[in-house]
Design a protein around this motif. Structure first.
Motif, PDB file in Angstrom:
ATOM      1  N   LEU A 185       0.832  -1.209   0.000  1.00  0.00           N
ATOM      2  CA  LEU A 185       0.000   0.000   0.000  1.00  0.00           C
ATOM      3  C   LEU A 185       0.864   1.255   0.000  1.00  0.00           C
ATOM      4  CD1 LEU A 185      -2.564   1.725   0.393  1.00  0.00           C
ATOM      5  CD2 LEU A 185      -2.413   1.210   2.844  1.00  0.00           C
ATOM      6  N   LEU A 242      -6.463   2.681  -1.280  1.00  0.00           N
ATOM      7  CA  LEU A 242      -6.889   1.299  -1.037  1.00  0.00           C
ATOM      8  C   LEU A 242      -8.065   0.919  -1.930  1.00  0.00           C
ATOM      9  CD1 LEU A 242      -6.801   0.599   2.826  1.00  0.00           C
ATOM     10  CD2 LEU A 242      -5.655  -0.704   1.020  1.00  0.00           C
ATOM     11  N   ARG A 288      -8.230  -2.690  -3.557  1.00  0.00           N
ATOM     12  CA  ARG A 288      -8.681  -3.594  -2.504  1.00  0.00           C
ATOM     13  C   ARG A 288     -10.193  -3.498  -2.272  1.00  0.00           C
ATOM     14  NH1 ARG A 288      -6.289  -7.902  -0.920  1.00  0.00           N
ATOM     15  NH2 ARG A 288      -7.172  -7.669   1.166  1.00  0.00           N
ATOM     16  N   PHE A 322      -8.833  -4.693   4.147  1.00  0.00           N
ATOM     17  CA  PHE A 322      -7.414  -4.657   4.511  1.00  0.00           C
ATOM     18  C   PHE A 322      -7.260  -5.294   5.882  1.00  0.00           C
ATOM     19  CE2 PHE A 322      -3.407  -2.653   5.916  1.00  0.00           C
ATOM     20  CZ  PHE A 322      -2.623  -2.864   4.786  1.00  0.00           C
TER      21      PHE A 322
END
Length: 264
Positions: free
Chosen positions: A163, A232, A236, A244
């Motif tokens: 990240l 993110l 994700r 996460f």
């Protein structure tokens, strides 16, 4: 080799965490983790989502309890005893769960209310209060503390490194408030684990952790922005959730920083 590199507890929900070297693992999570919570006059939980300055309140072990220190009010600290003084029963609410809790002390409530600029109260979850894990993911009617939903959160260090490689300004692991940080794994390897053993403690990996705006609060300053949630979301996001870390259900045991992690 996969290794437990960091171990964290957050005694008071949404206040500062404590880095520890070892811990007992109980059904509700690591010992002392999120057993206390701050509520408003209606008994509703208060977190950094609405009060960003809670990030500035540090928690540390003290003889017989914990000391609370506000970085913007450093002239005094507050003492949180392990055992409540008043023991007055109050009804509290965390998300959709309502349960009885114990008021800790009038002195502590007064000091916190001064810091918050409004009336708040600090409560303890007694062993007699049962807050169940979401039945869609529970295996044996497990209980949880005042944590958002699950007893333990695990994140791989390499996942954060991945990240940070995408961010203009890297963020620390503190943004994500994990209990267990693992080194030596591939990025997001934790997504594929179903069972984990560390020390004498065992864990079931039950679901990814859906992240919220709390991750955008800087734990050093209490200021908020769009990151890391914005980035993110680019890699994700599943459905309408940004994932996460992994939520775990523990079996009792002991673990320590430096212990090897085994998974299946």
């Amino acid at each position: 080799m996969l290794t437990l590199s960091e171990l964290w507890i957050y005694p008071v929900k949404s206040l500062g965490g404590i880095s520890i070297s070892q811990s007992e693992v109980e059904e509700r999570g690591l010992r002392y983790d999120r057993r206390w919570m701050i509520v408003d006059e209606s008994g509703v939980f208060v977190t950094q989502r609405s009060v960003h300055s809670m990030a500035l309140i540090d928690v540390a072990f003290s003889e017989g309890g914990f000391s609370l220190t506000h970085r913007s009010h450093s002239e005094k600290s507050l003492f949180l005893p392990f055992q409540p003084v008043s023991k007055k029963v109050v009804q509290v609410r965390v998300w959709d769960d309502e349960l009885p809790a114990l008021s800790v002390s009038d002195e502590l409530d007064s000091g916190l209310s001064e810091w918050f600029g409004r009336s708040v109260r600090l409560v303890l979850m007694p062993e007699s209060s049962q807050r169940l894990v979401d039945p869609r993911y529970a295996k044996h009617n497990e209980t949880v503390s005042f944590a958002d939903g699950y007893p333990v959160l695990l994140i791989g260090q390499s996942s954060l490194d991945t990240l940070n490689a995408k961010l203009e300004e890297p963020v620390s692991m503190k943004r994500f408030r994990p209990n267990l940080v693992i080194t030596g794994s591939e990025p997001f390897a934790e997504d594929s684990w179903t069972n984990v053993r560390i020390g004498t403690a065992e864990f079931l990996v039950v679901k990814p952790c859906a992240r919220c705006v709390l991750t955008t609060v800087d734990p050093l300053t209490g200021e908020t922005g769009s990151e890391p949630l914005k980035t993110l979301a680019t890699f994700r996001k599943q459905g309408n959730k940004i994932l996460f870390g992994q939520n775990l259900l523990p079996l009792p045991g002991q673990l320590a920083v430096g212990d090897t992690l085994r998974f299946s």
